[in-house]
Design a protein around this motif. Structure first.
Motif, mmCIF file in Angstrom:
data_model
loop_
_atom_site.group_PDB
_atom_site.id
_atom_site.type_symbol
_atom_site.label_atom_id
_atom_site.label_comp_id
_atom_site.label_asym_id
_atom_site.label_seq_id
_atom_site.Cartn_x
_atom_site.Cartn_y
_atom_site.Cartn_z
ATOM 1 N N PHE A 233 10.770 27.729 -8.278
ATOM 2 C CA PHE A 233 11.841 28.405 -8.989
ATOM 3 C C PHE A 233 12.585 27.418 -9.884
ATOM 4 O O PHE A 233 12.861 27.686 -11.044
ATOM 5 N N THR A 234 12.887 26.234 -9.345
ATOM 6 C CA THR A 234 13.576 25.226 -10.128
ATOM 7 C C THR A 234 12.668 24.718 -11.237
ATOM 8 O O THR A 234 13.117 24.470 -12.370
ATOM 9 N N ALA A 235 11.407 24.573 -10.957
ATOM 10 C CA ALA A 235 10.464 24.087 -11.956
ATOM 11 C C ALA A 235 10.311 25.085 -13.093
ATOM 12 O O ALA A 235 10.080 24.691 -14.264
ATOM 13 N N ALA A 236 10.483 26.378 -12.872
ATOM 14 C CA ALA A 236 10.346 27.389 -13.920
ATOM 15 C C ALA A 236 11.458 27.284 -14.953
ATOM 16 O O ALA A 236 11.243 27.549 -16.136
ATOM 17 N N PHE A 237 12.625 26.866 -14.567
ATOM 18 C CA PHE A 237 13.752 26.814 -15.498
ATOM 19 C C PHE A 237 14.071 25.382 -15.939
ATOM 20 O O PHE A 237 15.001 25.179 -16.699
ATOM 21 N N ALA B 102 0.808 -1.203 0.000
ATOM 22 C CA ALA B 102 0.000 0.000 0.000
ATOM 23 C C ALA B 102 0.850 1.266 0.000
ATOM 24 O O ALA B 102 0.350 2.336 0.239
ATOM 25 N N ALA B 103 2.138 1.143 -0.295
ATOM 26 C CA ALA B 103 3.012 2.316 -0.252
ATOM 27 C C ALA B 103 2.712 3.231 -1.435
ATOM 28 O O ALA B 103 2.551 2.792 -2.574
ATOM 29 N N ALA B 104 2.664 4.487 -1.171
ATOM 30 C CA ALA B 104 2.428 5.469 -2.225
ATOM 31 C C ALA B 104 3.748 5.766 -2.922
ATOM 32 O O ALA B 104 4.813 5.749 -2.317
ATOM 33 N N GLN B 105 3.660 6.032 -4.222
ATOM 34 C CA GLN B 105 4.864 6.335 -4.973
ATOM 35 C C GLN B 105 5.288 7.764 -4.635
ATOM 36 O O GLN B 105 4.471 8.677 -4.633
ATOM 37 N N THR B 106 6.559 7.929 -4.356
ATOM 38 C CA THR B 106 7.038 9.255 -4.000
ATOM 39 C C THR B 106 7.834 9.825 -5.164
ATOM 40 O O THR B 106 8.581 9.121 -5.840
ATOM 41 N N PHE B 107 7.632 11.087 -5.424
ATOM 42 C CA PHE B 107 8.354 11.780 -6.474
ATOM 43 C C PHE B 107 9.233 12.827 -5.828
ATOM 44 O O PHE B 107 8.868 13.395 -4.813
ATOM 45 N N PRO B 108 10.356 13.131 -6.466
ATOM 46 C CA PRO B 108 11.176 14.188 -5.888
ATOM 47 C C PRO B 108 10.431 15.497 -5.941
ATOM 48 O O PRO B 108 9.736 15.802 -6.903
ATOM 49 N N ARG B 109 10.585 16.233 -4.949
ATOM 50 C CA ARG B 109 9.860 17.487 -4.830
ATOM 51 C C ARG B 109 10.674 18.611 -5.474
ATOM 52 O O ARG B 109 11.865 18.732 -5.230
ATOM 53 N N ARG B 110 9.983 19.413 -6.226
ATOM 54 C CA ARG B 110 10.648 20.545 -6.860
ATOM 55 C C ARG B 110 10.003 21.818 -6.356
ATOM 56 O O ARG B 110 8.788 21.907 -6.263
ATOM 57 N N ASP B 111 10.832 22.770 -6.114
ATOM 58 C CA ASP B 111 10.260 24.046 -5.728
ATOM 59 C C ASP B 111 9.897 24.821 -6.991
ATOM 60 O O ASP B 111 10.298 24.478 -8.106
#
Length: 157
Positions: free
Chosen positions: A148-152, A137-146
């Motif tokens: 500012f980083t996601a904009a570029f 039942a573990a949820a898949q984890t994705f790396p978190r992006r803030d």
């Protein structure tokens, strides 16, 4: 005859008269004895009431002290027994848990708790570790992006 007369006048210690035999005291009324007088009866009644009051207070304080001591014992075992009142079920008494000064002895309480848990393991507290999401039942984890980083960052295709 003179020998018999001297023997008769010389008495042995066993034959001598004792103070009990020669009572020379005169019967006088005892000045200190006031039994039967109304004042003495009142005073005796007063002291009897004081004694009864003191005994009642003592019994009340003894009962309060026992309640406090029972609470202290239950507080000491609360982290190991599911129901701290179980400490009294096998016949434990306050007298068996106090030291020479009348204070609760934590070592004796600890020994009693260990023996209770050895005899009745189900009385103890069961501690479960949190399982978390270890099973399927573990949820898949994705790396978190803030933001500012996601904009570029390059766009995903």
């Amino acid at each position: 005859m003179t020998t018999d007369a001297t023997e008769a006048t010389e008495a042995t210690p066993e034959e001598s008269t004792t103070p009990e035999d020669t009572d020379t005291t005169v019967d006088k009324p005892d000045q200190d004895s006031t039994e039967g007088t109304p004042d003495a009866v009142k005073e005796a009644r007063k002291y009897r009431r004081r004694a009864q009051t003191a005994e009642a207070e003592r019994d009340t304080l003894k009962a309060r002290l026992e309640i406090l001591q029972r609470g202290e014992v239950e507080r000491l075992v609360a982290d190991r027994l599911a129901d701290p009142a179980d400490v009294w079920r096998d016949g434990a008494t306050i007298d068996s848990l106090v030291d020479g000064d009348g204070n609760i002895d934590p070592k004796r309480v600890d020994e009693l708790t260990k023996s209770l848990l050895a005899a009745h393991a189900h009385w103890g507290i069961t501690r479960h570790k949190p399982a978390g999401f270890q099973s399927g039942a573990a949820a898949q984890t994705f790396p978190r992006r803030d933001s500012f980083t996601a904009a570029f960052a390059p766009k995903d295709r």
